[in-house]
Scaffold this motif. Structure first.
Motif, mmCIF file in Angstrom:
data_model
loop_
_atom_site.group_PDB
_atom_site.id
_atom_site.type_symbol
_atom_site.label_atom_id
_atom_site.label_comp_id
_atom_site.label_asym_id
_atom_site.label_seq_id
_atom_site.Cartn_x
_atom_site.Cartn_y
_atom_site.Cartn_z
ATOM 1 N N PRO A 87 1.675 63.851 16.478
ATOM 2 C CA PRO A 87 2.026 63.395 15.125
ATOM 3 C C PRO A 87 1.031 63.904 14.079
ATOM 4 O O PRO A 87 -0.100 64.253 14.412
ATOM 5 C CB PRO A 87 1.938 61.869 15.220
ATOM 6 N N LEU A 88 1.488 63.948 12.835
ATOM 7 C CA LEU A 88 0.655 64.500 11.759
ATOM 8 C C LEU A 88 0.946 63.746 10.470
ATOM 9 O O LEU A 88 2.105 63.549 10.114
ATOM 10 C CB LEU A 88 1.017 65.989 11.596
ATOM 11 N N LEU A 89 -0.115 63.336 9.787
ATOM 12 C CA LEU A 89 0.060 62.635 8.506
ATOM 13 C C LEU A 89 -0.374 63.542 7.366
ATOM 14 O O LEU A 89 -1.524 63.984 7.334
ATOM 15 C CB LEU A 89 -0.782 61.352 8.483
ATOM 16 N N LEU A 123 10.893 66.573 15.949
ATOM 17 C CA LEU A 123 10.985 65.128 15.689
ATOM 18 C C LEU A 123 9.820 64.666 14.807
ATOM 19 O O LEU A 123 10.016 63.934 13.823
ATOM 20 C CB LEU A 123 10.972 64.381 17.031
ATOM 21 N N ASN A 124 8.614 65.108 15.143
ATOM 22 C CA ASN A 124 7.445 64.709 14.352
ATOM 23 C C ASN A 124 7.546 65.190 12.908
ATOM 24 O O ASN A 124 7.240 64.452 11.970
ATOM 25 C CB ASN A 124 6.159 65.256 14.985
ATOM 26 N N GLY A 127 10.025 63.131 11.161
ATOM 27 C CA GLY A 127 9.432 61.811 10.882
ATOM 28 C C GLY A 127 8.538 61.879 9.652
ATOM 29 O O GLY A 127 8.572 61.004 8.779
ATOM 30 N N LEU A 128 7.780 62.966 9.564
ATOM 31 C CA LEU A 128 6.913 63.189 8.395
ATOM 32 C C LEU A 128 7.765 63.331 7.124
ATOM 33 O O LEU A 128 7.494 62.701 6.097
ATOM 34 C CB LEU A 128 6.061 64.441 8.637
ATOM 35 N N LYS A 130 10.699 62.200 6.552
ATOM 36 C CA LYS A 130 11.305 60.902 6.229
ATOM 37 C C LYS A 130 10.280 60.001 5.538
ATOM 38 O O LYS A 130 10.586 59.379 4.519
ATOM 39 C CB LYS A 130 11.807 60.244 7.522
ATOM 40 N N ARG A 131 9.065 59.968 6.076
ATOM 41 C CA ARG A 131 8.056 59.055 5.520
ATOM 42 C C ARG A 131 7.705 59.410 4.078
ATOM 43 O O ARG A 131 7.576 58.527 3.236
ATOM 44 C CB ARG A 131 6.784 59.066 6.386
ATOM 45 N N TYR A 184 18.693 63.096 11.402
ATOM 46 C CA TYR A 184 17.790 62.543 10.369
ATOM 47 C C TYR A 184 18.455 62.620 8.993
ATOM 48 O O TYR A 184 18.242 61.772 8.141
ATOM 49 C CB TYR A 184 16.442 63.274 10.363
HETATM 50 N N1 UDP Z 1 5.583 61.112 12.427
HETATM 51 C C1 UDP Z 1 4.575 61.997 12.062
HETATM 52 N N2 UDP Z 1 4.105 61.938 10.772
HETATM 53 C C2 UDP Z 1 4.571 61.051 9.857
HETATM 54 C C3 UDP Z 1 5.610 60.168 10.239
HETATM 55 C C4 UDP Z 1 6.094 60.232 11.540
HETATM 56 O O1 UDP Z 1 4.124 62.819 12.832
HETATM 57 O O2 UDP Z 1 4.093 61.054 8.726
HETATM 58 C C5 UDP Z 1 6.095 61.170 13.798
HETATM 59 C C6 UDP Z 1 5.991 59.847 14.499
HETATM 60 O O3 UDP Z 1 4.784 59.798 15.250
HETATM 61 C C7 UDP Z 1 7.202 59.801 15.392
HETATM 62 C C8 UDP Z 1 8.155 60.838 14.828
HETATM 63 O O4 UDP Z 1 7.473 61.446 13.747
HETATM 64 O O5 UDP Z 1 6.873 60.193 16.719
HETATM 65 C C9 UDP Z 1 9.442 60.238 14.331
HETATM 66 O O6 UDP Z 1 9.129 59.319 13.329
HETATM 67 P P1 UDP Z 1 10.155 58.199 12.888
HETATM 68 O O7 UDP Z 1 9.473 57.345 11.853
HETATM 69 O O8 UDP Z 1 11.418 58.813 12.486
HETATM 70 O O9 UDP Z 1 10.460 57.411 14.226
HETATM 71 P P2 UDP Z 1 9.706 56.240 14.964
HETATM 72 O O10 UDP Z 1 8.241 56.391 14.709
HETATM 73 O O11 UDP Z 1 10.277 55.023 14.376
HETATM 74 O O12 UDP Z 1 10.074 56.483 16.394
#
Ligand code: UDP
Ligand code: NAD
Ligand code: UDP
Length: 343
Positions: A87-89, A123-124, A127-128, A130-131, A184
């Motif tokens: 994961p990466l923020l 996916l990661n 997720g990033l 989306k956030r 997504y």
């Molecule tokens: N993720 C990430 N950076 C972010 C937000 C999410 O790397 O800023 C990763 C997070 O660790 C997860 C994936 O993206 O494994 C999917 O995130 P999501 O929020 O969609 O799903 P959840 O965490 O609810 O499974």
């Protein structure tokens, strides 16, 4: 819900993707995963030149610092050594997601890692996106069409892919990455774009990545025989990297999700490609036939009507014009008469 309070630009939360009249475009914060690789580094050059802030995220599996080091010291450029499987923020406006080995030699080297990169890595990054409310672009591939039964390939074709073959880690990995991207989009409202890239060549390709253009060019320069696999009658369509980068940027800035084929419709057999390499580098270069690899697609040629119509895009550089530009880069890197990575 999806707005990003830290954003500097107008790239993603503005539904039209256009900059409001009267306002000067501010630089966007853009992540390019795989940005130290071949395609990524050319994209980074264009984004930096446009005035954006670019963060390259790369684990250097096939990428090289030399591809981006001309930006070191530029405050608009950051290089982050990171594996997208973790994961990466970050706080950003747009994500160009390119991280993934692209040549068969590299993606077959550790197939499970290739799947993890395509699935968990994508996916990661979704997720990033989306956030922070960023727009996300996936670089998928013509390989999603497998060994195609439709020719040329349109985006509506679902493909003919072996799920248990040696190429599946890449083909099926990218197909899953496309599925995740659409889920997504539908499920979380993430703004997404999908490009299906056809064979691309140009300066900064890995010299020994085993792809046909890099092999033939390096072989001709080193006075080695050109290795044609199988009978050499299989076809590919070769796109110069600057055309691809233009297409990716138009897709990101435009209003359409895709998928879009991005490729040059000029179709060549491998024997014809060998002839063009002979004409460009060495008319006396020999040809040597070798057994072909497993599951090799017989033909491939993009139908680019959708990109023409909706993105106003089509390739401008023919193989005969693009190849010499790659040859001078390879010559410098192989014979070392110039600094590496320049183009
Ligand atoms: N993720 C990430 N950076 C972010 C937000 C999410 O790397 O800023 C990763 C997070 O660790 C997860 C994936 O993206 O494994 C999917 O995130 P999501 O929020 O969609 O799903 P959840 O965490 O609810 O499974
Ligand atoms: P490349 O190998 O030069 O670049 C890929 C980059 O991703 C490299 O810098 C590599 O170090 C990095 N990377 C790989 N795995 C990673 C991980 N787990 N975490 C972080 N970084 C990682 O390849 P390319 O030709 O520049 O391809 C770029 C993208 O375009 C890829 O997604 C590829 O599938 C796609 N594509 C390329 C072509 C082509 O002909 N070049 C065709 C179709 C699709
Ligand atoms: N190929 C070849 N000689 C080489 C390398 C590849 O004839 O030295 C052929 C390969 O069998 C395939 C085509 O060139 O039919 C394109 O291969 P590449 O690995 O460049 O890309 P992809 O198969 O992913 O399109």
């Amino acid at each position: 819900k999806f707005s990003n309070p830290h954003r500097l630009g107008f790239g993603s939360s503005n539904p039209t993707g256009k900059i409001p009249l009267g306002l000067k475009r501010k630089g966007l914060r853009i992540v390019v995963t795989g940005g130290a690789g071949f395609v990524g580094s050319h994209l980074v050059d264009r984004l930096i030149a446009r005035g954006d802030s670019v963060m390259v995220v790369d684990n250097f599996f096939t990428g090289r610092k030399e591809n981006v080091m001309h930006h070191f010291g530029n405050p608009n450029f950051e290089l982050i050594r990171h594996d997208v499987v973790e994961p990466l923020l970050l706080e950003v406006d747009q994500i160009y997601h390119l991280a993934c080995p692209a040549s068969p030699v590299h993606y077959k080297f550790n197939p499970v890692k290739t799947i993890k990169t395509n699935v968990v890595g994508t996916l990661n990054m979704l997720g990033l996106a989306k956030r922070v409310g960023a727009r996300f672009l996936l670089t998928s591939t013509s390989e999603v069409y497998g060994d195609p039964l439709q020719h040329p390939q349109k985006e509506t074709y679902w493909g003919n892919v072996n799920p248990i073959g040696v190429r599946s880690c890449y083909d099926e990995g990218k197909r899953t990455a496309e599925t995740l991207t659409m889920d997504y989009h539908r499920g979380a409202g993430v703004e997404v774009r999908i490009a299906r890239i056809f064979n691309t060549y140009g300066p900064r390709m890995c010299i020994d990545d085993g792809r046909v253009v890099s092999n033939f060019v390096a072989q001709a320069l080193r006075k080695e025989p050109l290795t044609v696999y199988g009978d050499g009658k299989q076809t590919r369509s070769f796109q110069y990297v600057s055309d691809l980068v233009e297409g990716l940027m138009r897709l990101m800035e435009g209003e359409h999700v895709g998928p879009f084929n991005l490729g040059n419709p000029g179709e060549f057999t491998m024997l014809e490609l060998a002839e063009v390499v002979q004409e460009t580098i060495d008319p006396n270069a020999k040809i040597e036939f070798r057994p072909n690899t497993e599951d090799d697609p017989h033909k491939r040629k993009p139908d680019i009507s959708r990109a023409k119509e909706l993105l106003g895009w089509e390739p401008k550089v023919s193989l005969r014009n693009g190849l010499p530009l790659m040859v001078s880069d390879f010559r410098q890197r192989i014979f070392g008469d110039h600094k590496e990575g320049s183009s």
